[in-house]
Structure formats: structure tokens, C-alpha cells
Design a protein around this motif. Structure first.
Motif, short mmCIF file in Angstrom:
data_model
loop_
_atom_site.label_atom_id
_atom_site.label_comp_id
_atom_site.label_asym_id
_atom_site.label_seq_id
_atom_site.Cartn_x
_atom_site.Cartn_y
_atom_site.Cartn_z
N PHE A 494 12.32 26.64 16.02
CA PHE A 494 11.48 25.57 15.45
C PHE A 494 12.22 24.24 15.51
CE2 PHE A 494 9.84 22.85 12.15
CZ PHE A 494 8.49 23.15 12.04
N LEU A 495 13.47 24.23 15.04
CA LEU A 495 14.26 23.00 14.98
C LEU A 495 14.59 22.47 16.37
CD1 LEU A 495 15.71 20.97 13.16
CD2 LEU A 495 17.73 22.45 13.24
N ILE A 496 15.05 23.37 17.27
CA ILE A 496 15.42 22.95 18.62
C ILE A 496 14.22 22.40 19.38
CG2 ILE A 496 16.27 23.75 20.86
CD1 ILE A 496 18.45 23.52 18.79
N PHE A 497 13.08 23.06 19.26
CA PHE A 497 11.89 22.60 19.97
C PHE A 497 11.45 21.23 19.47
CE2 PHE A 497 7.35 22.38 20.94
CZ PHE A 497 7.33 22.78 22.26
N TRP A 498 11.50 21.02 18.17
CA TRP A 498 11.10 19.73 17.60
C TRP A 498 12.04 18.62 18.05
CZ3 TRP A 498 13.55 16.67 13.69
CH2 TRP A 498 12.79 15.58 13.28
N ILE A 499 13.35 18.90 18.07
CA ILE A 499 14.34 17.90 18.51
C ILE A 499 14.13 17.55 19.98
CG2 ILE A 499 16.80 17.52 18.95
CD1 ILE A 499 17.39 19.14 16.42
N LEU A 500 13.94 18.55 20.82
CA LEU A 500 13.73 18.30 22.25
C LEU A 500 12.50 17.44 22.49
CD1 LEU A 500 14.56 21.81 23.78
CD2 LEU A 500 15.92 19.72 24.00
N ASN A 501 11.44 17.71 21.75
CA ASN A 501 10.22 16.92 21.92
C ASN A 501 10.36 15.52 21.34
OD1 ASN A 501 7.62 18.52 23.01
ND2 ASN A 501 9.00 19.95 21.96
N PHE A 502 11.26 15.36 20.37
CA PHE A 502 11.50 14.03 19.80
C PHE A 502 12.21 13.14 20.82
CE2 PHE A 502 14.12 10.97 17.46
CZ PHE A 502 13.16 10.37 16.64
N PHE A 503 13.19 13.70 21.51
CA PHE A 503 13.95 12.91 22.48
C PHE A 503 13.31 12.92 23.87
CE2 PHE A 503 17.28 13.76 19.29
CZ PHE A 503 17.76 12.46 19.09
N PHE A 504 12.55 13.96 24.19
CA PHE A 504 11.89 14.06 25.49
C PHE A 504 10.41 14.37 25.27
CE2 PHE A 504 16.26 15.61 25.87
CZ PHE A 504 16.78 14.74 26.83
N PRO A 505 9.67 13.42 24.73
CA PRO A 505 8.26 13.70 24.40
C PRO A 505 7.42 13.98 25.64
CG PRO A 505 8.72 11.35 24.22
CD PRO A 505 10.04 12.03 24.44
N PRO A 506 6.55 14.97 25.57
CA PRO A 506 5.65 15.24 26.71
C PRO A 506 4.58 14.17 26.80
CG PRO A 506 5.14 16.68 24.86
CD PRO A 506 6.37 15.92 24.47
N ILE A 507 3.90 14.14 27.91
CA ILE A 507 2.88 13.12 28.13
C ILE A 507 1.65 13.40 27.26
CG2 ILE A 507 3.63 12.73 30.50
CD1 ILE A 507 1.15 14.35 31.39
#
Length: 548
Positions: A494-507
Motif C-alpha cells: 500500500f505504502l510503496i504503491f502510493w509513493i511511486l504514484n506520488f513521484f511518478f503519477p500515471p496519465i
């Protein structure tokens, strides 16, 4: 003249509703589309029915054996079951929210987190687990059927075995399995939106079995039995309590992960919520408590080893009372409840979810019903009697699949609730090319895979240590971490996925859209204005829209 191959292929495709607004494609069929209003048949009481069969089952009855193995006392185990049941209910609400909002199930939901092609990974993983579990559930259903027949024909319980010893299968168990399967297979013809009455029937019979055994045990033992008052045997109650909670979450984790498979049938928003928050902990706690008390009393009444499985307990009761007519009648009616319980739990946690997952792999030719048949064939082909008899580590490995389910749950929750904030472009979930916002990179969302493996790898050493019975030294910490599988795996992913999407947001975050236009879904569109007399203009049909 024989049919051509294209005609045969067309006939083999899944049925399409009359006047349908979809086509069978690589991504779509009747069971994968958002559930239309006329098929949303589940209200509040329907979901209570769902949880009565999901929470009141043989697995819940036997939960006490797991909790006592952690060193908890019976009364502490009941406390764990209550807390774990409440958390399982909260998890079910969170996982089922997309079903209530968008009326899509886990198979389709995986596409916005993993990518259109990447979604095959969690779908195949869950399908594999469901097939294996079904094989064992069917075998136990066959044994319940064998006990039921043995109560009518006492000689059947002592029937000679005509199979080789190496088969690890008794002739009477095989006959019971055949009869149970003959009853189960036609049940797959019932569509999921029509299962409310079968749920009620199954729960009624199983409830009667549970309370009948409880009354017998308490009356004969003059109380809850000596085991019920035994103290905790662990020096660290806190760790054992947490282990117990995560065991409850792990047992119902796969079911909560796929909650949207059922909440998509809700006839209004929040219809499933009350049952998830009340019926879930109530049914799990009551069934597990009855299981603990009956197991405790049966040891005092009949002596011998503790028997946690109620199916085998019923067979032992008949033997203990020398197959007297009254006991045979009691065992007959109680075993009917076990047979129905295995039927309902196989439908709820296996056939519907697995059928839809398999439909997602080949939507043109597989729907929920056909997927259920495939699951049944694979489950029996695994020869669960061999696995249960010869592979001591098999159940530990299969139970260890929570190592994979927990990270998948964390990814789904983080993506839907935090990253996308409940906003989906539903039509793009059925579009298999780069025009879909869920195509990511070649159909795969790398963020999901990174988060998944980040949440999984810390749990693998503990799984290996548990399966191989390693203990002490450096293994203690890993095994303890593994015993918290569902909490740890879910939290990390949960935490890793949220962080990745925060720094590398999908389109296209925040974009919303329906499956098809509302005017198309309901089949009419109105021309503007009214005529001179004030009457509504003539309604006209809109051409059928297909999703390719």
C-alpha cells in the motif's frame, strides 16, 4: 453440409444478451461488463445472506484450532475472533467499494492498477488458488456426503475399500465425492444475482447443525468442557493475539480481495455495508465460538484426541453411540448442514470469483458458468485426497498464498482510494490498446509490480521457515513476520504503491467516464423540445454500441 470453422467458433462464443450494448471481445463479455440496473438484485438482506454462508462455515468452526496452536486460551481465542472479524468487515467494505460505485468486479478492477495486460498476473494467481481450494472443499463436501449416507446405511461407514492403498482414497469417500459433485455442478447454472434463496437454505441447515451440536455437547458435558477453561500456554500473549488476528484476516483475505465480485450486484449504494460491518464479525465469531465449545465438550464426552473438523466429529459421534437410531437421525440432519455448507462456500469463495477470473483470460469463450466448470475439473484433477494424505507441507504452502494476496490487496486499496480517489474512466477498462488510459507501458503498470514484490519478499523467508519447520536462531524473527503476513504485506505494498504514484503519477488521473453513454445503456434518446400540444417528442432507439 457441415458447418465451417468460423461458424463453429461463433457458436462456441459466450451467449450475448438480446439487445445487448456490448460485444464479446478480448476484454469484454456479459459477466465482465458493469452490472446493468436490471441485474442489481442484492439488497441489505441479500448481503446478510452472503455473509451468513461466508462467515458461518467449516473453516470458521475450525479457526479455534489455529488460534489455540498459537498458545492462546479458548476465551482469548474468542476475543481474537471478534476483533479479527470486525477488521475483516472493514476490509471488505474498503475492497468492495468499487463494486458499489462502478459495478465492476476484481477481474476488471485489476486493469486500472496493473494495466490491461498486467492484470493477467493477479487474475491467474487468484484462479490458481481458487482451483486448489475448490478441490479440497469438494473433497470435504464428499466426506460430509459420506457421513450423511452412513447415517442412513450404517454398513456404508464400514464399507470395504476397493482402491489401492497408494491412492489414499477410500471407496466410500469416492462415492460421497461423486454424489456431492453431481449436486454441485447443476448449482453452477444459477446466476450469481439469483443466489439469495440458496444462500438462505444453506445457512439455515448449517445453523441447525451448529446449534444442534452445541446443545448436545453442553447438555452431555454439563457445561463448555474442561478445555474451555484452560489458560494460555504462551509466554507472549501480545504476539499470539496479533498472530491470531492476522490468521483471521488471512482466512478471509481472498474473499475480501474479491468483494467487488459481489458488491457490484448491489441495488443501491451502501447496501452491502451493514452486513459487512455486522454480519461479518458476528457470524465468524459465533461459529468459531461454537466450534471451540463443541470441540471442548466432545473431548470430555468421548475422550480420545481433539477433533476440530465437525464432519469427522459427526462420524465419531455415530460410532461412540453404536449407531443407535436416534443418533443416526441426528447425524443425518447435522451432516446435511455440512453438505450444504460446503456447497455454499464453494460457490461464494470459489466458483463465482474463479469463474469470472477465468472469463477475464478468454472472454469470448469463457463466462462465469463455463469458468466454474473449468475450475471444477481442475480442482478434482489435482486429486486433493493425494495432496492431503501425502504432502504434509501442502496445506502450509497453500495457506501461505496470503503472501501474494496481501500485497495485491494493498495495491488495489491504495490505487482506488488514494491515487484515483474513486474516479475511473470505465469504458477504457475494456479498451485493449494505447488509447486506453490504463494501457500504461505496453499494457503493463510497472508501479504495481514493484509494489507487489516489495510487499512479498520480506515474507518469503518466514514462509520457507514455517513450511520446513525451522525454528530458533535467525528464523524466529522471519517466522514472526510471516505470521503477520496479511498486515505486513498489505501495509508495505500500500505504502510503496502510493509513493511511486506520488513521484511518478500515471496519465489522466481524475478522469471519469461511463462504460457506455447513459442514453445508449437505456436504449432511448429524446429529440429536443416539445410539440405544440406540450406532449413529449417521440422517443427513438439508439444504435447498439459495442466496446472493441
Amino acid at each position: 453440409m457441415g458447418s465451417s470453422w468460423p461458424e463453429i467458433k461463433h457458436k462456441l462464443q459466450c451467449p450475448v444478451d438480446e439487445d445487448a450494448h456490448y460485444e464479446n471481445t478480448t476484454w469484454c463479455n456479459r459477466d465482465l461488463i458493469p452490472i446493468p440496473p436490471d441485474r442489481r438484485t442484492y439488497g441489505i438482506w441479500s448481503y446478510f445472506g452472503y455473509w451468513t454462508v461466508s462467515g458461518s462455515c467449516i473453516s470458521a468452526w475450525s479457526t479455534g484450532s489455529t488460534l489455540l496452536a498459537f498458545g492462546l486460551g479458548p476465551q482469548q481465542a474468542i476475543g481474537v475472533v471478534v476483533v479479527g472479524g470486525i477488521l475483516a468487515g472493514l476490509l471488505a467494505v474498503a475492497c468492495g467499494w468499487m463494486g458499489e460505485n462502478h459495478h465492476i468486479g476484481f477481474t476488471v478492477s485489476s486493469r486500472f492498477s496493473w494495466g490491461m495486460r498486467g492484470s493477467y498476473f493477479p487474475v491467474i494467481l487468484r484462479s490458481f488458488v481458487s482451483c486448489m481450494w475448490f478441490g479440497m472443499q469438494a473433497f470435504w463436501g464428499g466426506q460430509a456426503t459420506r457421513v450423511m449416507i452412513g447415517s442412513i446405511i450404517p454398513g456404508f461407514a464400514h464399507m470395504p475399500n476397493y482402491f489401492a492403498a497408494s491412492s489414499h482414497l477410500q471407496t466410500k469417500d469416492f462415492i460421497g465425492l461423486l454424489i456431492w459433485m453431481c449436486a454441485f455442478i447443476p448449482g453452477l447454472l444459477i446466476r450469481p444475482e439469483k443466489l439469495q434463496i440458496p444462500f438462505l437454505i444453506c445457512f439455515t441447515f448449517f445453523c441447525g447443525s451448529c446449534f444442534g451440536l452445541l446443545i448436545w455437547g453442553v447438555s452431555q458435558a454439563h457445561g463448555p468442557g474442561s478445555m474451555f477453561h484452560e489458560p494460555s500456554s504462551t509466554p507472549n500473549v501480545g504476539w499470539s493475539f496479533m498472530f491470531g488476528i492476522t490468521a483471521i484476516l488471512g482466512s478471509w483475505g481472498s474473499g475480501t480481495l474479491g468483494q467487488s465480485d459481489w458488491t457490484r450486484y448491489a441495488n443501491r449504494k451502501f447496501a452491502p455495508t451493514l452486513s459487512q460491518l455486522i454480519a461479518s464479525p458476528l457470524t465468524i465469531a459465533v461459529t468459531a465460538t461454537i466450534g471451540i465449545i463443541v470441540t471442548s465438550t466432545s473431548r470430555d464426552i468421548m475422550g480420545g484426541e481433539i477433533e476440530w473438523n465437525p464432519i469427522y466429529l459427526l462420524a465419531n459421534i455415530q460410532e461412540f453411540y453404536h449407531s443407535s437410531p436416534r443418533v443416526r437421525a441426528a447425524v443425518f440432519f447435522a451432516s446435511i448442514g455440512m453438505v450444504f455448507s460446503q456447497f455454499s462456500i464453494s460457490v461464494v469463495l470459489n466458483s463465482v470469483s474463479c469463474g469470472m477470473d477465468l472469463a477475464g483470460l478468454w472472454p469470448r469463450y469463457i463466462n462465469i458458468r463455463r469458468g466454474g466448470y473449468i475450475m471444477a475439473c481442475i480442482g478434482i484433477a489435482t486429486q486433493p485426497w493425494q495432496l492431503l494424505a501425502t504432502a504434509d507441507k501442502f496445506l502450509s504452502v497453500l495457506s501461505g498464498f496470503g503472501v501474494f494476496m496481501a500485497p495485491a490487496t494493498g495495491i488495489m486499496l491504495a490505487d482506488y482510494h488514494l491515487v484515483r480517489r474513486y474516479k475511473l474512466k470505465v469504458g477504457d477498462l475494456y479498451t485493449g490498446d494505447s488509447s486506453s488510459i490504463y494501457w500504461f507501458s505496453n499494457g503493463v503498470n510497472w508501479r504495481a509490480f514493484v509494489a507487489f514484490f516489495a510487499g512479498m519478499w520480506p515474507l518469503l523467508p518466514g514462509l520457507a521457515g514455517t513450511v520446513n519447520s525451522y525454528s530458533g536462531g535467525s528464523w524466529t524473527g522471519w517466522v514472526r513476520l510471516y505470521n503477520l503476513t496479511f498486515l505486513i504485506g498489505l501495509a508495505i505494498s500500500f505504502l510503496i504503491f502510493w509513493i511511486l504514484n506520488f513521484f511518478f503519477p500515471p496519465i489522466a488521473l481524475g478522469q471519469e467516464g461511463p462504460f457506455i453513454g447513459e442514453e445508449v445503456m437505456y436504449g432511448i434518446a429524446k429529440t429536443s423540445g416539445e410539440n405544440d400540444t406540450g406532449s413529449r417528442d417521440e422517443e427513438r432507439k439508439v444504435p447498439v454500441a459495442s466496446v472493441v
